[in-house]
Design a protein around this motif. Structure first.
Motif, PDB file in Angstrom:
ATOM      1  N   ARG A  72     -29.885  53.132 -39.956  1.00  0.00           N
ATOM      2  CA  ARG A  72     -28.360  52.280 -40.504  1.00  0.00           C
ATOM      3  C   ARG A  72     -28.304  50.990 -39.750  1.00  0.00           C
ATOM      4  NH1 ARG A  72     -23.472  54.647 -42.814  1.00  0.00           N
ATOM      5  NH2 ARG A  72     -23.987  56.399 -44.326  1.00  0.00           N
ATOM      6  N   LEU A  73     -28.723  51.005 -38.633  1.00  0.00           N
ATOM      7  CA  LEU A  73     -28.678  49.852 -37.713  1.00  0.00           C
ATOM      8  C   LEU A  73     -29.855  48.846 -38.144  1.00  0.00           C
ATOM      9  CD1 LEU A  73     -28.293  51.216 -34.161  1.00  0.00           C
ATOM     10  CD2 LEU A  73     -26.841  49.494 -35.364  1.00  0.00           C
ATOM     11  N   LYS A  74     -30.822  49.146 -38.669  1.00  0.00           N
ATOM     12  CA  LYS A  74     -31.947  48.426 -39.165  1.00  0.00           C
ATOM     13  C   LYS A  74     -31.563  47.673 -40.393  1.00  0.00           C
ATOM     14  CE  LYS A  74     -35.811  50.887 -37.248  1.00  0.00           C
ATOM     15  NZ  LYS A  74     -36.963  51.682 -37.404  1.00  0.00           N
ATOM     16  N   GLN A  75     -30.797  48.444 -41.501  1.00  0.00           N
ATOM     17  CA  GLN A  75     -30.582  48.079 -42.514  1.00  0.00           C
ATOM     18  C   GLN A  75     -29.042  47.203 -42.616  1.00  0.00           C
ATOM     19  OE1 GLN A  75     -30.924  50.651 -45.967  1.00  0.00           O
ATOM     20  NE2 GLN A  75     -32.612  51.540 -44.943  1.00  0.00           N
ATOM     21  N   GLY A  76     -28.520  47.133 -41.408  1.00  0.00           N
ATOM     22  CA  GLY A  76     -27.159  46.466 -41.420  1.00  0.00           C
ATOM     23  C   GLY A  76     -25.899  47.398 -41.907  1.00  0.00           C
ATOM     24  N   MET A  77     -26.295  48.639 -42.156  1.00  0.00           N
ATOM     25  CA  MET A  77     -25.166  49.615 -42.662  1.00  0.00           C
ATOM     26  C   MET A  77     -23.980  49.888 -41.456  1.00  0.00           C
ATOM     27  SD  MET A  77     -27.376  52.126 -44.786  1.00  0.00           S
ATOM     28  CE  MET A  77     -26.167  53.015 -45.327  1.00  0.00           C
ATOM     29  N   GLY A  78     -23.025  50.267 -41.759  1.00  0.00           N
ATOM     30  CA  GLY A  78     -21.936  50.525 -40.798  1.00  0.00           C
ATOM     31  C   GLY A  78     -22.476  52.114 -40.533  1.00  0.00           C
ATOM     32  N   MET A  79     -22.086  52.414 -39.217  1.00  0.00           N
ATOM     33  CA  MET A  79     -22.422  53.719 -38.611  1.00  0.00           C
ATOM     34  C   MET A  79     -21.496  54.669 -39.225  1.00  0.00           C
ATOM     35  SD  MET A  79     -24.632  53.161 -36.281  1.00  0.00           S
ATOM     36  CE  MET A  79     -25.367  51.982 -37.581  1.00  0.00           C
ATOM     37  N   GLN A  80     -19.992  54.267 -39.572  1.00  0.00           N
ATOM     38  CA  GLN A  80     -19.264  55.298 -40.141  1.00  0.00           C
ATOM     39  C   GLN A  80     -19.195  56.561 -39.462  1.00  0.00           C
ATOM     40  OE1 GLN A  80     -20.091  55.451 -44.490  1.00  0.00           O
ATOM     41  NE2 GLN A  80     -19.113  53.351 -44.954  1.00  0.00           N
ATOM     42  N   ALA A  81     -19.142  56.747 -38.085  1.00  0.00           N
ATOM     43  CA  ALA A  81     -19.269  58.053 -37.507  1.00  0.00           C
ATOM     44  C   ALA A  81     -17.810  58.478 -37.232  1.00  0.00           C
ATOM     45  CB  ALA A  81     -19.933  57.711 -36.229  1.00  0.00           C
ATOM     46  N   ASP A  82     -17.504  59.622 -37.647  1.00  0.00           N
ATOM     47  CA  ASP A  82     -16.167  60.308 -37.400  1.00  0.00           C
ATOM     48  C   ASP A  82     -15.814  60.182 -35.877  1.00  0.00           C
ATOM     49  OD1 ASP A  82     -15.818  60.275 -40.054  1.00  0.00           O
ATOM     50  OD2 ASP A  82     -15.543  62.554 -40.245  1.00  0.00           O
ATOM     51  N   PRO A  83     -16.643  60.547 -35.066  1.00  0.00           N
ATOM     52  CA  PRO A  83     -16.126  60.808 -33.556  1.00  0.00           C
ATOM     53  C   PRO A  83     -15.707  59.269 -33.081  1.00  0.00           C
ATOM     54  CG  PRO A  83     -18.134  61.996 -34.015  1.00  0.00           C
ATOM     55  CD  PRO A  83     -18.006  61.360 -35.131  1.00  0.00           C
TER      56      PRO A  83
ATOM     57  N   TYR B 208     -33.856  59.118 -43.528  1.00  0.00           N
ATOM     58  CA  TYR B 208     -32.616  59.442 -43.639  1.00  0.00           C
ATOM     59  C   TYR B 208     -31.579  58.626 -43.239  1.00  0.00           C
ATOM     60  CZ  TYR B 208     -34.555  64.455 -43.819  1.00  0.00           C
ATOM     61  OH  TYR B 208     -35.173  65.416 -43.943  1.00  0.00           O
ATOM     62  N   LEU B 209     -30.539  58.418 -44.258  1.00  0.00           N
ATOM     63  CA  LEU B 209     -29.379  57.344 -43.979  1.00  0.00           C
ATOM     64  C   LEU B 209     -28.037  58.104 -44.007  1.00  0.00           C
ATOM     65  CD1 LEU B 209     -30.537  54.532 -46.390  1.00  0.00           C
ATOM     66  CD2 LEU B 209     -30.469  54.521 -43.765  1.00  0.00           C
ATOM     67  N   TYR B 210     -27.887  59.493 -44.277  1.00  0.00           N
ATOM     68  CA  TYR B 210     -26.857  60.084 -44.391  1.00  0.00           C
ATOM     69  C   TYR B 210     -26.897  61.623 -43.747  1.00  0.00           C
ATOM     70  CZ  TYR B 210     -26.113  56.588 -47.926  1.00  0.00           C
ATOM     71  OH  TYR B 210     -26.397  55.392 -48.700  1.00  0.00           O
TER      72      TYR B 210
ATOM     73  N   ASN C  23     -13.835  51.704 -33.869  1.00  0.00           N
ATOM     74  CA  ASN C  23     -13.807  52.281 -35.406  1.00  0.00           C
ATOM     75  C   ASN C  23     -14.853  51.899 -36.144  1.00  0.00           C
ATOM     76  OD1 ASN C  23     -13.529  53.355 -37.984  1.00  0.00           O
ATOM     77  ND2 ASN C  23     -11.424  52.731 -38.042  1.00  0.00           N
ATOM     78  N   THR C  24     -16.148  52.633 -36.111  1.00  0.00           N
ATOM     79  CA  THR C  24     -17.184  52.265 -36.833  1.00  0.00           C
ATOM     80  C   THR C  24     -17.165  52.294 -38.214  1.00  0.00           C
ATOM     81  OG1 THR C  24     -18.303  54.432 -36.664  1.00  0.00           O
ATOM     82  CG2 THR C  24     -18.779  52.610 -34.750  1.00  0.00           C
ATOM     83  N   TYR C  25     -16.075  52.602 -38.857  1.00  0.00           N
ATOM     84  CA  TYR C  25     -15.676  52.563 -40.541  1.00  0.00           C
ATOM     85  C   TYR C  25     -15.294  50.988 -40.686  1.00  0.00           C
ATOM     86  CZ  TYR C  25     -16.414  57.535 -41.541  1.00  0.00           C
ATOM     87  OH  TYR C  25     -16.975  58.676 -42.061  1.00  0.00           O
ATOM     88  N   ARG C  26     -14.736  50.601 -39.695  1.00  0.00           N
ATOM     89  CA  ARG C  26     -14.056  49.090 -39.893  1.00  0.00           C
ATOM     90  C   ARG C  26     -14.972  48.189 -39.079  1.00  0.00           C
ATOM     91  NH1 ARG C  26      -7.791  47.743 -39.776  1.00  0.00           N
ATOM     92  NH2 ARG C  26      -8.008  45.374 -39.784  1.00  0.00           N
ATOM     93  N   TYR C  27     -15.826  48.493 -38.242  1.00  0.00           N
ATOM     94  CA  TYR C  27     -16.665  47.259 -37.710  1.00  0.00           C
ATOM     95  C   TYR C  27     -18.075  47.902 -37.564  1.00  0.00           C
ATOM     96  CZ  TYR C  27     -12.147  45.315 -35.992  1.00  0.00           C
ATOM     97  OH  TYR C  27     -11.007  44.678 -35.873  1.00  0.00           O
ATOM     98  N   PRO C  28     -18.911  46.800 -38.036  1.00  0.00           N
ATOM     99  CA  PRO C  28     -20.436  47.141 -38.150  1.00  0.00           C
ATOM    100  C   PRO C  28     -20.953  47.688 -36.752  1.00  0.00           C
ATOM    101  CG  PRO C  28     -20.219  44.846 -38.309  1.00  0.00           C
ATOM    102  CD  PRO C  28     -18.581  45.545 -38.139  1.00  0.00           C
ATOM    103  N   GLY C  29     -22.086  48.130 -36.489  1.00  0.00           N
ATOM    104  CA  GLY C  29     -22.911  48.460 -35.589  1.00  0.00           C
ATOM    105  C   GLY C  29     -22.579  49.470 -34.660  1.00  0.00           C
ATOM    106  N   LEU C  30     -22.972  49.669 -33.689  1.00  0.00           N
ATOM    107  CA  LEU C  30     -22.717  50.574 -32.454  1.00  0.00           C
ATOM    108  C   LEU C  30     -21.078  50.351 -32.107  1.00  0.00           C
ATOM    109  CD1 LEU C  30     -25.806  50.941 -30.342  1.00  0.00           C
ATOM    110  CD2 LEU C  30     -24.839  52.524 -31.920  1.00  0.00           C
ATOM    111  N   PRO C  31     -20.692  51.232 -31.674  1.00  0.00           N
ATOM    112  CA  PRO C  31     -19.067  51.000 -30.887  1.00  0.00           C
ATOM    113  C   PRO C  31     -19.500  50.288 -29.674  1.00  0.00           C
ATOM    114  CG  PRO C  31     -19.668  53.281 -30.368  1.00  0.00           C
ATOM    115  CD  PRO C  31     -20.821  52.850 -31.606  1.00  0.00           C
ATOM    116  N   PRO C  32     -18.387  49.527 -29.100  1.00  0.00           N
ATOM    117  CA  PRO C  32     -18.685  48.732 -27.831  1.00  0.00           C
ATOM    118  C   PRO C  32     -19.316  49.144 -26.850  1.00  0.00           C
ATOM    119  CG  PRO C  32     -16.270  48.663 -28.734  1.00  0.00           C
ATOM    120  CD  PRO C  32     -16.892  49.483 -29.525  1.00  0.00           C
TER     121      PRO C  32
END
Length: 317
Positions: free
Chosen positions: A186-197, A256-258, A225-234
């Motif tokens: 996901r990082l390589k493709q510029g997708m959001g992490m969208q990680a619930d934790p 895999y992406l999901y 919040n990786t649903y709102r902000y792209p990339g890894l959390p800070p």
């Protein structure tokens, strides 16, 4: 040593001062006695008592921090085990200078307190415990992993942040490299992490987490919040173990992406959104529909509860 002798006699560990002094003279270790708390659960000769104290075999208690805990959660464990108040642990864990060379941007020690079982003197204070945990992290995040991170152009903070996601998403050894692959892809493709934790962490820091993620929580405004902000959390959202640190730097070679929970502690992975949506329908929509039907019908059928946060809100990941 006079104070040590007095306390041993008062505690009934040795019969009298003469016997103890004779044992100290015979052993030649009278100047080697070490202050501390010692546990005597069986009769020992005066010579054996001197040997135990001279060798510094102090009484210790075990303090276990499981993988995946935050500083706040570790502080509760510290207090519950009788080592001191949680606030003292949180204060000690705020000393980011202990990892300044590894992570110049760290505001505290989140992610750097290594999850492990520690043998500690009963009166070990929070500063000592925290320092030991940081040293154990340094030993685990060794030269091999550091060299691998440098070769992959990842900072320590990025590695630990990614490892903390892996730690929170799965407890299965066979899944860690797969979860790592999803996030790295996901990082390589510029997708959001969208990680619930990360949502849970953000809500908890704000005092707004009640044990469930609601759909509106996915837009909660926090840099974590990786649903709102792209990339890894800070930064890290928990303390990863060695296996998750390794997985972050050695993801599986898969497209895999999901992934989505099977509600039994395992996950099903997919490379396309179409496959993922089908998995969500099977393992989330139908699962919770069956749960509701069982409750409404008052049947005796047992349905296992969801295993983690991502099963609470069916969605793509």
């Amino acid at each position: 040593s006079a104070e040590i002798r007095r306390r041993l006699i008062e505690a009934g560990v040795v019969p009298d001062d003469f016997s103890l002094r004779a044992a100290m003279w015979w052993s030649g270790r009278s100047r080697s006695l070490q202050a501390g708390e010692y546990h005597f659960d069986q009769p020992l000769s005066p010579l054996a008592v001197v040997d135990k104290i001279a060798s510094g075999d102090v009484y210790t208690q075990r303090l276990t921090f499981p993988e995946g805990l935050t500083i706040a959660e570790m502080a509760k464990v510290f207090e519950a085990r009788g080592f001191g108040p949680a606030r003292a642990f949180i204060k000690a864990a705020g000393d980011a200078s202990l990892v300044r060379d590894l992570d110049p941007k760290a505001p505290d020690l989140e992610g750097y307190l290594f999850p492990e079982t520690y043998s500690l003197p009963r009166r070990a204070d929070a500063e000592r415990v925290v320092a030991m945990m940081v040293e154990r992290f340094r030993a685990s995040y060794d030269e091999t992993l550091r060299a691998r991170a440098e070769a992959q152009q990842m900072t320590t903070r990025q590695v630990v942040a990614l490892a903390s996601l892996i730690e929170k998403e799965t407890a299965r050894a066979d899944e860690r490299p797969l979860v790592a692959a999803v996030y790295r892809n996901r990082l390589k493709q510029g997708m959001g992490m969208q990680a619930d934790p990360t949502v849970v962490y953000a809500l908890t820091k704000a005092g707004k987490y009640n044990g469930n993620i609601r759909r509106e929580d996915l837009s909660f405004n926090s840099p974590y919040n990786t649903y709102r902000y792209p990339g890894l959390p800070p930064g890290p959202i928990a303390a990863p173990g060695r296996a998750s640190l390794e997985a972050a730097l050695a993801p599986a070679d898969v497209p895999y992406l999901y992934f989505v929970s099977r509600n039994d502690g395992s996950h099903v992975f997919s490379a396309t959104l179409k496959e993922h949506n089908a998995n969500v329908y099977q393992y989330q929509v139908l699962y919770f529909r069956a749960q509701r039907a069982a409750r409404a019908g008052g049947t005796n059928g047992r349905v296992s509860p969801p295993s983690n946060e991502q099963s609470q809100t069916p969605k793509k990941r």
